[in-house]
Write an enzyme that holds these catalytic residues in place. Structure first.
Site, mmCIF file in Angstrom:
data_model
loop_
_atom_site.group_PDB
_atom_site.id
_atom_site.type_symbol
_atom_site.label_atom_id
_atom_site.label_comp_id
_atom_site.label_asym_id
_atom_site.label_seq_id
_atom_site.Cartn_x
_atom_site.Cartn_y
_atom_site.Cartn_z
ATOM 1 N N GLU B 197 0.602 -0.873 -0.154
ATOM 2 C CA GLU B 197 0.197 -0.218 -0.268
ATOM 3 C C GLU B 197 0.567 0.972 0.065
ATOM 4 O O GLU B 197 0.724 2.797 -0.605
ATOM 5 C CB GLU B 197 -1.080 -0.284 0.839
ATOM 6 C CG GLU B 197 -2.136 -0.767 0.842
ATOM 7 C CD GLU B 197 -3.161 -0.373 0.043
ATOM 8 O OE1 GLU B 197 -3.189 0.475 -0.365
ATOM 9 O OE2 GLU B 197 -4.139 -1.216 -0.367
ATOM 10 N N GLU B 200 1.703 1.500 -3.307
ATOM 11 C CA GLU B 200 1.105 1.925 -4.589
ATOM 12 C C GLU B 200 0.360 3.583 -4.648
ATOM 13 O O GLU B 200 0.247 4.179 -5.318
ATOM 14 C CB GLU B 200 -0.181 1.125 -4.468
ATOM 15 C CG GLU B 200 0.222 -0.387 -4.477
ATOM 16 C CD GLU B 200 -0.652 -0.978 -4.513
ATOM 17 O OE1 GLU B 200 -0.729 -2.549 -4.887
ATOM 18 O OE2 GLU B 200 -2.699 -1.117 -4.133
ATOM 19 N N GLU B 201 0.887 3.823 -3.274
ATOM 20 C CA GLU B 201 -0.117 4.718 -2.533
ATOM 21 C C GLU B 201 1.255 6.616 -3.059
ATOM 22 O O GLU B 201 0.958 7.794 -3.609
ATOM 23 C CB GLU B 201 -0.478 6.024 -1.783
ATOM 24 C CG GLU B 201 -2.173 5.039 -1.699
ATOM 25 C CD GLU B 201 -2.640 5.390 0.208
ATOM 26 O OE1 GLU B 201 -2.521 5.982 0.382
ATOM 27 O OE2 GLU B 201 -3.523 4.165 0.410
#
Lengths: 317, 317
Positions: B197, B200-201
């Site tokens: 995460e 991805e962010e």
């Protein structure tokens, strides 16, 4: 589109269909919802299309609750499939990114019809199922459903004598000492599960002190192939007399922590936590605890439980 | 009873029914499975009863997979209801304590039929649903399904300058700094979710160090009314250049931990963890970490992850 409008459109269709004969899906030994005849019938009777009545969310998804839109209780898979097909055409044209169908168990045949359009089960509970279909670009960005069950065990430590409450399960091949525990009920806090399960299995009343360890395990055979989160809490005894559940347990004892830490008649996790607890007895439980605090949840007015290492007293809380 | 025996019994029944007219459920505007006529038909054709073919588990429950027992694809709710009713009589007589039905989505109408006998959804996923009925004494002792989703955030700490990687969500009313994160995929380990995460962010690569805090929250609006377990991990950066996802984030920065610990532009949990991390920077992360270890699961040959406070080096591991 209002639900009442949908009902108005649907009822004459269904009545018309029931009077006819060729479109009765039970008469042809094929999948009941492969019914182009009914679809043309739909157009001839109604003339106008229009999507099933649903609510649009902020992500561009539409949710249709089949219990709310006045579907006849005996709607056929065939007819629902046709209605859904027309709705999908319109939703796609409108740029909707996803469709959620909430299907009461009594209308489950609509789930079969929806599956022929690509819908799959998102989840189901008690009296209804929820199906979803991603219409947007690329891979589905829909959130999944709950993936974990939560099991909680309680290590009840008698600090006056260094003993801890342990049980042996009745239905296991190896009689290993472990801490009493079990699955959290829906909506139950971790500490509450620990105290409840300890009492149910051993008859000993206790209170929650801290969280000691967490285990995550996937494809768990006791979790219908889902994941399992197993949490061990430290509890303090409020009563000491054992009155254990003979259905669940073979034995129940107050055992020396030092003995539990070195015996082979236990599980690796129990042994590990026994050593943590010994360390806590000697150096203070502050060395091993995650303490718990309740904080207000912004959106719900409810509280949540937050566990972490105790901040030193000099820090602002 | 073998599945083949069941098929043998069922097929002629269904064919006989399809030739008749009065029992077609689509023709009568009542619940499709209220069909005593079909039941008598069943007896006249077959003569002998016998339960649906299922597997008996060690708890005295029986599981029937409707995909395995040769049901015709177009079996009616009415006929399945009759078969189930007869099976239930026999299972009760045999002292079975529970029945599980695994229903492929294409046979969903069988779920509606089962609900008239008291079955409810236990869970559903992708292409099938599982229904259950408790036949034993007292309240159901059947285990529930997964109750929690697991969300994981990663606090990536650059120890060389005391900065931490934070983001502001695009779709929130309040622009609060928080740690990047998101929901675990099914079967994904906590640390893997955090690293994935964060990348991805933010575009920053990192590695898992420890678990810092756990929040449990029930009736979560983002969890379809189920519970949410939100876990914050400590990560170490492997890269430092930010290339954040503009779909998800409004801003992304390396922010001083001291500033994050005192600003109001953050969430209570982020603020709390920032103070924990400051404490860790000053006194060593061993003060705040739950370290992770992989241990072999006895039954599956797989590994599980266990998190707890580091045992002192003098302890046996």
């Amino acid at each position: 589109m209002a639900a009442s409008g949908f009902v108005y459109k649907l009822i004459p269709l269904v009545r018309g269909r029931l009077r006819g004969r060729t479109s009765c899906p039970a008469r042809i030994p094929v999948r009941a919802f492969s019914c182009t005849a009914s679809r043309s019938q739909l157009h001839s009777v109604e003339g106008t299309g229009g999507p099933l009545a649903g609510k649009v969310d902020r992500f561009g998804g539409v949710t249709v609750n089949l219990a709310d839109i006045g579907l006849p209780a005996d709607i056929s898979e065939c007819l629902f499939s046709t209605l859904l097909q027309e709705s999908l055409v319109q939703w796609k044209a409108e740029g909707k990114v996803a469709v959620w169908l909430r299907v009461p168990i009594s209308l489950s045949r609509c789930a079969a019809a929806a599956s022929t359009h690509g819908f799959t089960f998102h989840h189901a509970t008690h009296d209804h199922a929820v199906l979803s279909l991603w219409l947007g670009e690329g891979e589905s960005r829909l959130p999944g459903f709950a993936t974990h069950q939560v099991g909680v065990a309680g290590a009840v430590v008698d600090e006056s004598n260094g003993k801890v409450l342990v049980v042996q399960d009745r239905n296991k091949t190896k009689n290993a000492w472990k801490f009493p525990g079990g699955l959290s009920d829906p909506g139950e806090n971790i500490g509450v599960t620990a105290v409840r399960e300890v009492f149910e299995e051993t008859g000993v009343r206790s209170e929650f002190r801290s969280l000691l360890s967490i285990r995550q395990q996937h494809n768990h055979p006791g979790a219908f192939g889902m994941s399992d989160m197993y949490i061990i809490c430290r509890l303090s005894p409020l009563t000491y007399d054992i009155n254990f559940c003979t259905q669940e347990c073979l034995r129940c004892e107050w055992l020396d922590l030092a003995e539990l830490a070195k015996t082979n008649d236990t599980t690796p996790i129990t042994s590990r936590v026994a050593r943590l607890l010994l360390h806590g007895l000697e150096r203070g439980f502050g060395e091993i605890d995650l303490s718990m605090e309740e904080l207000p949840a912004v959106y719900s007015g409810m509280f949540y439980q937050l566990y972490h290492r105790q901040l030193p007293p000099t820090s602002k809380s």
